[in-house]
Scaffold this active site. Structure first.
Site, mmCIF file in Angstrom:
data_model
loop_
_atom_site.group_PDB
_atom_site.id
_atom_site.type_symbol
_atom_site.label_atom_id
_atom_site.label_comp_id
_atom_site.label_asym_id
_atom_site.label_seq_id
_atom_site.Cartn_x
_atom_site.Cartn_y
_atom_site.Cartn_z
ATOM 1 N N HIS A 169 0.822 -1.228 0.000
ATOM 2 C CA HIS A 169 0.000 0.000 0.000
ATOM 3 C C HIS A 169 0.852 1.272 0.000
ATOM 4 O O HIS A 169 0.309 2.372 -0.178
ATOM 5 C CB HIS A 169 -0.921 0.029 1.232
ATOM 6 C CG HIS A 169 -1.983 -1.023 1.221
ATOM 7 N ND1 HIS A 169 -2.904 -1.154 0.203
ATOM 8 C CD2 HIS A 169 -2.289 -2.014 2.123
ATOM 9 C CE1 HIS A 169 -3.716 -2.172 0.471
ATOM 10 N NE2 HIS A 169 -3.360 -2.708 1.624
ATOM 11 N N ASP A 205 -2.797 -10.376 -2.540
ATOM 12 C CA ASP A 205 -3.365 -9.938 -1.262
ATOM 13 C C ASP A 205 -4.845 -9.601 -1.453
ATOM 14 O O ASP A 205 -5.284 -9.251 -2.552
ATOM 15 C CB ASP A 205 -2.598 -8.682 -0.795
ATOM 16 C CG ASP A 205 -2.952 -8.242 0.611
ATOM 17 O OD1 ASP A 205 -2.183 -8.557 1.539
ATOM 18 O OD2 ASP A 205 -3.992 -7.562 0.786
ATOM 19 N N HIS A 207 -6.347 -7.053 -0.515
ATOM 20 C CA HIS A 207 -6.526 -5.623 -0.778
ATOM 21 C C HIS A 207 -5.730 -5.186 -2.007
ATOM 22 O O HIS A 207 -4.616 -5.678 -2.239
ATOM 23 C CB HIS A 207 -6.081 -4.813 0.443
ATOM 24 C CG HIS A 207 -6.774 -5.210 1.709
ATOM 25 N ND1 HIS A 207 -6.233 -6.105 2.607
ATOM 26 C CD2 HIS A 207 -7.991 -4.851 2.193
ATOM 27 C CE1 HIS A 207 -7.086 -6.287 3.614
ATOM 28 N NE2 HIS A 207 -8.158 -5.543 3.395
ATOM 29 N N ASP A 294 -4.652 -12.733 3.382
ATOM 30 C CA ASP A 294 -5.928 -12.271 3.932
ATOM 31 C C ASP A 294 -7.101 -12.604 3.025
ATOM 32 O O ASP A 294 -8.228 -12.168 3.280
ATOM 33 C CB ASP A 294 -5.883 -10.770 4.276
ATOM 34 C CG ASP A 294 -5.118 -9.938 3.276
ATOM 35 O OD1 ASP A 294 -4.772 -10.456 2.200
ATOM 36 O OD2 ASP A 294 -4.886 -8.745 3.566
HETATM 37 ZN ZN LIG Z 1 -4.318 -7.020 2.651
#
Ligand SMILES: [Zn+2]
Length: 353
Positions: A169, A205, A207, A294
């Protein structure tokens, strides 16, 4: 598969994060890495070592990806935080004010003297506490990513950068999503600099890998793919839609495969197949996989329903790309399952490679 682990990771241990308007205990905790190390001891994939690199080489690799102004901020952030108020030594630094991105609304070119303002300038959420050990931990993680990339560039089939805080991120000049330095981007750039003309990043991931996408968005030499929860409902919300295909020279060199909350393994695997085909078509000669776990059904902050038994086949599918591959450890917050899930995937990759 060589694993490079970050002995300094535990120095980054936030107390609380802001999550949907509440202060809650941090999801991204040192125990996550410990569970992966434990599982690697039970099911060894190869050597596990600390990255040993000259400081100057590490600095150069970090500066290839991140802006100098942001790196200078990170290097002194903790000292500046405590200088604001000696009592801050007992509490994590969290931002509370941001220049939103609307044109002409706020200036981002002037570096504020006030540390709270600088923290807001270089961040995009209040879920990523900065602590006394954050900078050293983030640098240690970058060293793992660089060492893994160097090992692969030197001929290893694969290498694993086992570090935290995670990285995907973090952008060229901002932190957020528990991330400070973008390990995957540092690895991809290091592979480019070692002679790979075309590199691909395939982010698995839960996200969206917004930082990695942003870093390479206008470049044709690094093809970025991300499979993730639909940003219209899932973090990081403001990037990760299917119509983001790259810009300028990078037009057509970014692929987002957003999936609805609740997606199970069949639909997820179909997206992976699409992503892998795009990686093959890109002409990449090396691959970086930001490895978040995740997507697991038990993850407390995510919404896919993959099971522990699914990850070995995913690793085998990633190996089918036939590319030298660097894995960087990213998310995965079902802490007591993250080791088994990570090693299931890596073992599946290694068996099929
Ligand atoms: Zn994540």
């Amino acid at each position: 598969m060589k694993t490079f682990h970050n002995p300094q990771h535990a120095g980054h241990a936030g107390q609380q994060e802001m999550f949907r308007g509440r202060m809650v205990p941090c999801h991204e905790v040192p125990a996550r890495l410990g569970f992966v190390l434990d599982e690697l001891r039970r099911r060894p994939l190869g050597t596990v070592e600390a990255a040993a690199l000259p400081e100057a080489a590490l600095d150069a690799a970090i500066h290839r990806v991140h802006d100098a102004r942001y790196l200078a901020f990170l290097a002194s952030a903790w000292d500046d935080w405590v200088a604001m108020d000696p009592a801050n030594a007992q509490r994590d630094a969290l931002p509370s004010v941001w220049p939103i991105g609307n044109r002409h609304a706020f200036r981002t070119d002037v570096l504020p003297a006030n540390f709270a303002a600088r923290l807001g300038l270089f961040s995009f959420d209040s879920g990523s506490p900065l602590t006394a050990g954050t900078w050293a931990a983030a640098r240690g993680g970058a060293a793992c990513a660089l060492a893994a990339a160097q090992a692969v560039a030197a001929g290893e089939r694969s290498a694993f950068a086992l570090t935290r805080p995670p990285g995907h991120h973090a952008g060229a000049d901002f932190l957020g999503g528990y991330c400070f330095l973008n390990s995957a981007a540092i690895a991809a750039q290091a592979l480019r600099d070692a002679g790979h003309g075309q590199v691909a990043v395939l982010d698995v991931d839960y996200h969206h890998g917004n930082g990695t996408q942003a870093i390479f968005y206008e470049r044709a030499d690094v093809f970025t793919v991300s499979i993730h929860g639909d940003p219209s409902t899932e973090y990081p919300f403001f990037l990760g839609h299917a119509d983001e295909r790259g810009a300028g020279a990078g037009e057509g060199h970014n692929l987002n495969l957003p999936l609805p909350r609740g997606t199970g393994v069949l639909a997820w695997r179909a997206a992976l197949d699409q992503g892998l085909q795009a990686v093959r078509d890109s002409g990449a000669t090396a691959l970086v996989v930001p490895l978040g776990l995740d997507t697991f059904e038990g993850d407390p902050i995510s919404g896919f329903t993959l099971k522990s038994g699914d990850y070995a086949a995913i690793g085998a599918a990633l190996a089918s790309a036939g590319l030298p591959t660097v894995f960087t450890f990213e998310g995965g917050y079902a802490v007591d399952a993250v080791g088994v899930n990570a090693v299931n995937l890596l073992e599946g990759f290694q068996r099929a490679a």
